[in-house]
Design a protein around this motif. Structure first.
Motif, PDB file in Angstrom:
ATOM      1  N   LYS A  27     -24.211 -46.424  84.418  1.00  0.00           N
ATOM      2  CA  LYS A  27     -25.225 -45.619  83.837  1.00  0.00           C
ATOM      3  C   LYS A  27     -24.736 -44.656  83.659  1.00  0.00           C
ATOM      4  CE  LYS A  27     -29.531 -48.417  86.374  1.00  0.00           C
ATOM      5  NZ  LYS A  27     -30.493 -48.886  87.059  1.00  0.00           N
ATOM      6  N   GLY A  28     -25.682 -42.890  82.819  1.00  0.00           N
ATOM      7  CA  GLY A  28     -25.233 -41.704  82.972  1.00  0.00           C
ATOM      8  C   GLY A  28     -24.743 -41.337  81.951  1.00  0.00           C
ATOM      9  N   LYS A  29     -23.940 -40.583  81.353  1.00  0.00           N
ATOM     10  CA  LYS A  29     -24.245 -40.581  80.247  1.00  0.00           C
ATOM     11  C   LYS A  29     -23.441 -40.624  79.042  1.00  0.00           C
ATOM     12  CE  LYS A  29     -22.222 -35.824  77.380  1.00  0.00           C
ATOM     13  NZ  LYS A  29     -21.765 -34.421  78.288  1.00  0.00           N
ATOM     14  N   PRO A  30     -23.904 -40.742  78.285  1.00  0.00           N
ATOM     15  CA  PRO A  30     -23.554 -42.449  76.816  1.00  0.00           C
ATOM     16  C   PRO A  30     -21.863 -41.825  76.596  1.00  0.00           C
ATOM     17  CG  PRO A  30     -25.750 -41.467  76.537  1.00  0.00           C
ATOM     18  CD  PRO A  30     -25.278 -40.228  77.482  1.00  0.00           C
ATOM     19  N   LEU A  31     -21.153 -42.631  77.448  1.00  0.00           N
ATOM     20  CA  LEU A  31     -20.177 -43.074  76.689  1.00  0.00           C
ATOM     21  C   LEU A  31     -20.219 -43.773  74.893  1.00  0.00           C
ATOM     22  CD1 LEU A  31     -16.780 -41.806  76.826  1.00  0.00           C
ATOM     23  CD2 LEU A  31     -16.295 -43.189  78.378  1.00  0.00           C
ATOM     24  N   VAL A  32     -19.516 -43.481  74.336  1.00  0.00           N
ATOM     25  CA  VAL A  32     -19.378 -44.959  72.993  1.00  0.00           C
ATOM     26  C   VAL A  32     -18.047 -44.915  73.541  1.00  0.00           C
ATOM     27  CG1 VAL A  32     -19.505 -45.204  70.438  1.00  0.00           C
ATOM     28  CG2 VAL A  32     -20.774 -44.626  72.049  1.00  0.00           C
ATOM     29  N   ALA A  82     -17.843 -45.512  61.198  1.00  0.00           N
ATOM     30  CA  ALA A  82     -18.681 -44.449  61.510  1.00  0.00           C
ATOM     31  C   ALA A  82     -19.627 -44.104  61.243  1.00  0.00           C
ATOM     32  CB  ALA A  82     -18.084 -42.812  61.321  1.00  0.00           C
ATOM     33  N   ASP A  83     -20.148 -44.766  59.817  1.00  0.00           N
ATOM     34  CA  ASP A  83     -21.699 -44.688  59.653  1.00  0.00           C
ATOM     35  C   ASP A  83     -22.463 -45.868  60.641  1.00  0.00           C
ATOM     36  OD1 ASP A  83     -21.434 -42.522  58.039  1.00  0.00           O
ATOM     37  OD2 ASP A  83     -21.650 -43.750  56.479  1.00  0.00           O
ATOM     38  N   ASP A  84     -21.329 -46.829  61.167  1.00  0.00           N
ATOM     39  CA  ASP A  84     -22.029 -47.965  61.772  1.00  0.00           C
ATOM     40  C   ASP A  84     -22.156 -47.628  63.285  1.00  0.00           C
ATOM     41  OD1 ASP A  84     -22.068 -49.404  59.359  1.00  0.00           O
ATOM     42  OD2 ASP A  84     -20.128 -50.509  59.739  1.00  0.00           O
ATOM     43  N   VAL A  85     -21.890 -46.872  64.032  1.00  0.00           N
ATOM     44  CA  VAL A  85     -21.358 -46.170  65.440  1.00  0.00           C
ATOM     45  C   VAL A  85     -22.877 -46.094  65.224  1.00  0.00           C
ATOM     46  CG1 VAL A  85     -20.523 -45.615  67.220  1.00  0.00           C
ATOM     47  CG2 VAL A  85     -18.996 -47.470  65.518  1.00  0.00           C
ATOM     48  N   ALA A  86     -22.968 -44.550  64.810  1.00  0.00           N
ATOM     49  CA  ALA A  86     -24.097 -43.987  63.959  1.00  0.00           C
ATOM     50  C   ALA A  86     -25.217 -43.904  64.362  1.00  0.00           C
ATOM     51  CB  ALA A  86     -23.394 -42.488  63.131  1.00  0.00           C
ATOM     52  N   ALA A  87     -25.197 -45.426  63.251  1.00  0.00           N
ATOM     53  CA  ALA A  87     -26.698 -46.407  63.447  1.00  0.00           C
ATOM     54  C   ALA A  87     -26.833 -47.294  64.525  1.00  0.00           C
ATOM     55  CB  ALA A  87     -26.369 -47.455  61.926  1.00  0.00           C
ATOM     56  N   LEU A  88     -26.165 -47.548  65.138  1.00  0.00           N
ATOM     57  CA  LEU A  88     -26.178 -48.365  66.550  1.00  0.00           C
ATOM     58  C   LEU A  88     -26.498 -47.129  67.420  1.00  0.00           C
ATOM     59  CD1 LEU A  88     -25.649 -50.530  68.368  1.00  0.00           C
ATOM     60  CD2 LEU A  88     -23.451 -50.122  68.675  1.00  0.00           C
ATOM     61  N   LEU A  89     -26.443 -45.920  68.252  1.00  0.00           N
ATOM     62  CA  LEU A  89     -26.288 -45.232  68.418  1.00  0.00           C
ATOM     63  C   LEU A  89     -28.426 -45.011  68.233  1.00  0.00           C
ATOM     64  CD1 LEU A  89     -24.291 -42.312  69.080  1.00  0.00           C
ATOM     65  CD2 LEU A  89     -24.482 -44.954  70.567  1.00  0.00           C
ATOM     66  N   ARG A  90     -28.445 -44.525  67.179  1.00  0.00           N
ATOM     67  CA  ARG A  90     -29.715 -44.822  66.772  1.00  0.00           C
ATOM     68  C   ARG A  90     -30.433 -45.749  66.569  1.00  0.00           C
ATOM     69  NH1 ARG A  90     -27.573 -42.528  61.931  1.00  0.00           N
ATOM     70  NH2 ARG A  90     -28.055 -44.430  60.623  1.00  0.00           N
ATOM     71  N   ASN A  91     -30.561 -46.793  66.814  1.00  0.00           N
ATOM     72  CA  ASN A  91     -30.827 -48.373  66.959  1.00  0.00           C
ATOM     73  C   ASN A  91     -31.718 -48.273  68.685  1.00  0.00           C
ATOM     74  OD1 ASN A  91     -31.035 -48.684  64.675  1.00  0.00           O
ATOM     75  ND2 ASN A  91     -29.656 -50.209  64.684  1.00  0.00           N
ATOM     76  N   LEU A  92     -30.108 -47.970  69.953  1.00  0.00           N
ATOM     77  CA  LEU A  92     -30.485 -47.879  70.933  1.00  0.00           C
ATOM     78  C   LEU A  92     -31.383 -45.959  71.775  1.00  0.00           C
ATOM     79  CD1 LEU A  92     -26.661 -48.845  71.658  1.00  0.00           C
ATOM     80  CD2 LEU A  92     -28.666 -50.009  71.721  1.00  0.00           C
ATOM     81  N   ASN A  93     -31.443 -45.685  70.627  1.00  0.00           N
ATOM     82  CA  ASN A  93     -32.288 -44.359  70.640  1.00  0.00           C
ATOM     83  C   ASN A  93     -31.275 -43.754  71.121  1.00  0.00           C
ATOM     84  OD1 ASN A  93     -34.842 -45.131  69.738  1.00  0.00           O
ATOM     85  ND2 ASN A  93     -34.871 -46.022  71.075  1.00  0.00           N
ATOM     86  N   ALA A 118     -24.320 -34.194  64.907  1.00  0.00           N
ATOM     87  CA  ALA A 118     -25.584 -34.317  66.145  1.00  0.00           C
ATOM     88  C   ALA A 118     -25.277 -35.013  66.807  1.00  0.00           C
ATOM     89  CB  ALA A 118     -26.681 -34.380  65.307  1.00  0.00           C
ATOM     90  N   VAL A 119     -24.851 -36.532  66.740  1.00  0.00           N
ATOM     91  CA  VAL A 119     -24.614 -37.364  67.715  1.00  0.00           C
ATOM     92  C   VAL A 119     -23.328 -37.089  69.075  1.00  0.00           C
ATOM     93  CG1 VAL A 119     -26.693 -38.764  66.504  1.00  0.00           C
ATOM     94  CG2 VAL A 119     -23.528 -39.223  66.498  1.00  0.00           C
ATOM     95  N   VAL A 120     -22.785 -36.556  68.227  1.00  0.00           N
ATOM     96  CA  VAL A 120     -20.936 -36.209  69.268  1.00  0.00           C
ATOM     97  C   VAL A 120     -20.954 -35.015  69.794  1.00  0.00           C
ATOM     98  CG1 VAL A 120     -18.743 -35.971  69.159  1.00  0.00           C
ATOM     99  CG2 VAL A 120     -19.570 -37.342  67.549  1.00  0.00           C
ATOM    100  N   ASP A 121     -21.277 -35.351  71.238  1.00  0.00           N
ATOM    101  CA  ASP A 121     -20.725 -34.310  72.222  1.00  0.00           C
ATOM    102  C   ASP A 121     -19.023 -34.074  72.378  1.00  0.00           C
ATOM    103  OD1 ASP A 121     -21.279 -32.072  74.092  1.00  0.00           O
ATOM    104  OD2 ASP A 121     -21.697 -33.650  75.933  1.00  0.00           O
ATOM    105  N   LYS A 122     -18.870 -34.514  72.857  1.00  0.00           N
ATOM    106  CA  LYS A 122     -17.172 -34.518  72.737  1.00  0.00           C
ATOM    107  C   LYS A 122     -17.080 -35.634  72.570  1.00  0.00           C
ATOM    108  CE  LYS A 122     -17.589 -32.933  77.969  1.00  0.00           C
ATOM    109  NZ  LYS A 122     -17.043 -33.348  79.054  1.00  0.00           N
TER     110      LYS A 122
END
Length: 198
Positions: A27-32, A82-93, A118-122
């Motif tokens: 748990k915590g800040k998301p890290l892919v 990259a598009d697939d990972v971004a779509a997964l993150l959307r699916n996971l809210n 927009a989905v990337v911090d670091k």
């Protein structure tokens, strides 16, 4: 699906016509976490995933044709990954995450930062290839002339451990080989457009 506090969530998500496998640890800040070519979650991150999940919600993925994830019948590309990972993150809210990729996964991480800022911090890109001249010619020769027999045995064994289908192993090898045999540099101006922290 609910995640048990003691055990990782292991599941599939439909992304862009692909049934993508992922795991969530901690748990915590998301890290892919994005594995390297020819690899699975555990061949790339098996020794560090528990440590990373102490303070992070780790989302570890297996990309098209790798490990548990199927093949959509199309060539691999870093842009599509990259598009697939971004779509997964959307699916996971998950609206924003740190992205850690190794080798081919690092090149995918750069493409996420380029295509989905927009989905990337670091972004942490370990051993990324973004220019042909950035890797020794012997690597390109090995990839061009390689076959399933010359693939590192530990990678083959790890693949078979999660997917015993020999046709899937062959598909993964051919897809990775084709991608690297047609690799093109990421232009300097495109790299300079990345706004994520590093």
């Amino acid at each position: 699906m609910e995640q048990n506090d003691d055990k990782p969530l292991k599941a599939f998500s439909e992304v862009n016509g692909l049934k993508m496998y992922y795991e969530i640890h901690g748990k915590g800040k998301p890290l892919v976490l994005i594995h390297g070519g020819g690899s699975t979650i555990y061949t790339t991150f098996g020794r560090v995933i528990d440590e990373l999940s102490v303070n992070h919600k780790v989302i570890a993925v297996e990309l098209q044709a790798h490990g548990h994830t199927g093949d959509r019948g199309t060539p691999l590309s870093f842009e599509q990954d990259a598009d697939d990972v971004a779509a997964l993150l959307r699916n996971l809210n998950i609206s924003k995450a740190d992205i850690f990729g190794f080798s081919n996964g690092a090149t995918t991480a750069l493409q996420i930062a380029i295509r989905h800022p927009a989905v990337v911090d670091k972004v942490i890109a370990a051993s990324a290839i973004f220019k042909l001249e950035g890797a020794p010619q012997m690597l390109w020769d090995y990839i061009r002339n390689g076959n399933l027999e010359t693939m590192p045995p530990q990678l083959k064994e790890a693949f078979r451990a999660v997917n015993p289908d020999e046709r899937a192993l062959q598909t993964m090898f051919v897809r990775d080989q084709e991608r690297m045999n047609t690799f093109k540099d990421i232009p300097d101006q495109t790299l300079a457009s990345i706004t994520a922290k590093n």
